[in-house]
Scaffold this active site. Structure first.
Site, mmCIF file in Angstrom:
data_model
loop_
_atom_site.group_PDB
_atom_site.id
_atom_site.type_symbol
_atom_site.label_atom_id
_atom_site.label_comp_id
_atom_site.label_asym_id
_atom_site.label_seq_id
_atom_site.Cartn_x
_atom_site.Cartn_y
_atom_site.Cartn_z
ATOM 1 C CB THR A 54 21.289 26.324 -8.450
ATOM 2 O OG1 THR A 54 20.361 25.883 -7.739
ATOM 3 C CG2 THR A 54 20.479 25.812 -9.702
ATOM 4 C CD GLU A 55 23.358 24.456 -1.771
ATOM 5 O OE1 GLU A 55 22.408 23.749 -1.294
ATOM 6 O OE2 GLU A 55 22.998 25.486 -1.238
ATOM 7 C CG ASN A 56 18.419 22.098 -7.456
ATOM 8 O OD1 ASN A 56 19.388 23.835 -8.006
ATOM 9 N ND2 ASN A 56 17.803 22.574 -8.523
ATOM 10 N N GLY A 57 21.779 21.325 -8.855
ATOM 11 C CA GLY A 57 22.460 20.490 -10.224
ATOM 12 C C GLY A 57 22.542 20.720 -11.337
ATOM 13 C CB SER A 96 25.907 19.826 -7.774
ATOM 14 O OG SER A 96 25.705 21.094 -7.012
#
Length: 229
Positions: A54-57, A96
């Site tokens: 997921t892009e938020n890490g 990320s």
């Protein structure tokens, strides 16, 4: 075919997500887009395990927690609660996107407003009800090795979402490889839509009438069958 008839035969969002999950290879690194693509995490085939990013890490998250058991410090890019699997990792947002832009993701699975027959994707809008930014989708569609789209075959008004050319703002050019719709599975090859599977109850003529560009075939067309979910 009327919208009422379509509503009776088409796959649900969960069934579309289930079908997409069947094509994810064991050990693949996968990013799931905001919205119903997130449901793909529920339907990993037995004996296979994807590693979700997921892009938020976060890398290696699991299914959504049961209602009431959410830890709101653990969320995905869509601000939905997630669970962690053994070996999950946390990292900076910049790291990320380095993973995304560096070509380390095997698959990106996103929703769409429109997909063109050459693989162009439009999946963001600043219009009413739209998320007022493209987010990380532009990076994802050009960083992942394979880009799959989950979508209803037509809009709520009955307009085709698979089109000859996109009329909405583009997220990416020539990036989509496979489309899982409520009526069919369609590949993008050499600038054209190639039909792989369709619901057994819909005729080729009806399916073509609901598609805004020519559907071609280069072999047998399989039956699109999903379990009741």
């Amino acid at each position: 075919m009327t919208m009422e008839q379509l509503a009776e035969i088409k796959l649900s969002n969960a069934q579309i997500a289930w079908r997409a999950a069947q094509d994810i290879e064991d050990g693949a690194y996968v990013n799931l887009g905001i919205g119903f693509p997130e449901m793909v995490a529920k339907f990993q085939p037995e004996g296979r395990e994807a590693i979700f990013h997921t892009e938020n890490g976060v890398l290696g998250f699991g299914e959504a927690p049961a209602a009431g058991e959410e830890d709101w410090d653990l969320i995905n890019a869509g601000k939905k609660a997630i669970t962690l699997k053994p070996g999950s990792a946390f990292f900076h947002h910049a790291d990320s996107f380095a993973m995304v832009r560096g070509g380390h993701l095997d698959v990106a699975i996103l929703g769409a407003y429109q997909v063109a027959e050459n693989g162009d994707l439009a999946n963001w809008s600043t219009g009413r009800g739209g998320v007022p930014a493209v987010g990380g989708a532009m990076d994802l569609v050009h960083g992942a090795k394979r880009v799959a789209v989950l979508t209803d075959h037509v809009t709520k008004k009955g307009d085709p979402k698979l089109v000859a050319s996109c009329t909405m703002p583009l997220t990416g050019v020539g990036c989509v490889t496979r489309i899982y719709t409520s009526l069919a599975v369609v590949d993008v090859e050499a600038g054209r839509f190639v039909l792989r599977e369709k619901l057994p109850v819909i005729t080729m003529e009806n399916l073509q009438a609901l598609t805004g560009a020519e559907l071609t075939t280069n072999g047998p067309v399989g039956d699109l069958i999903a379990p009741d979910l």
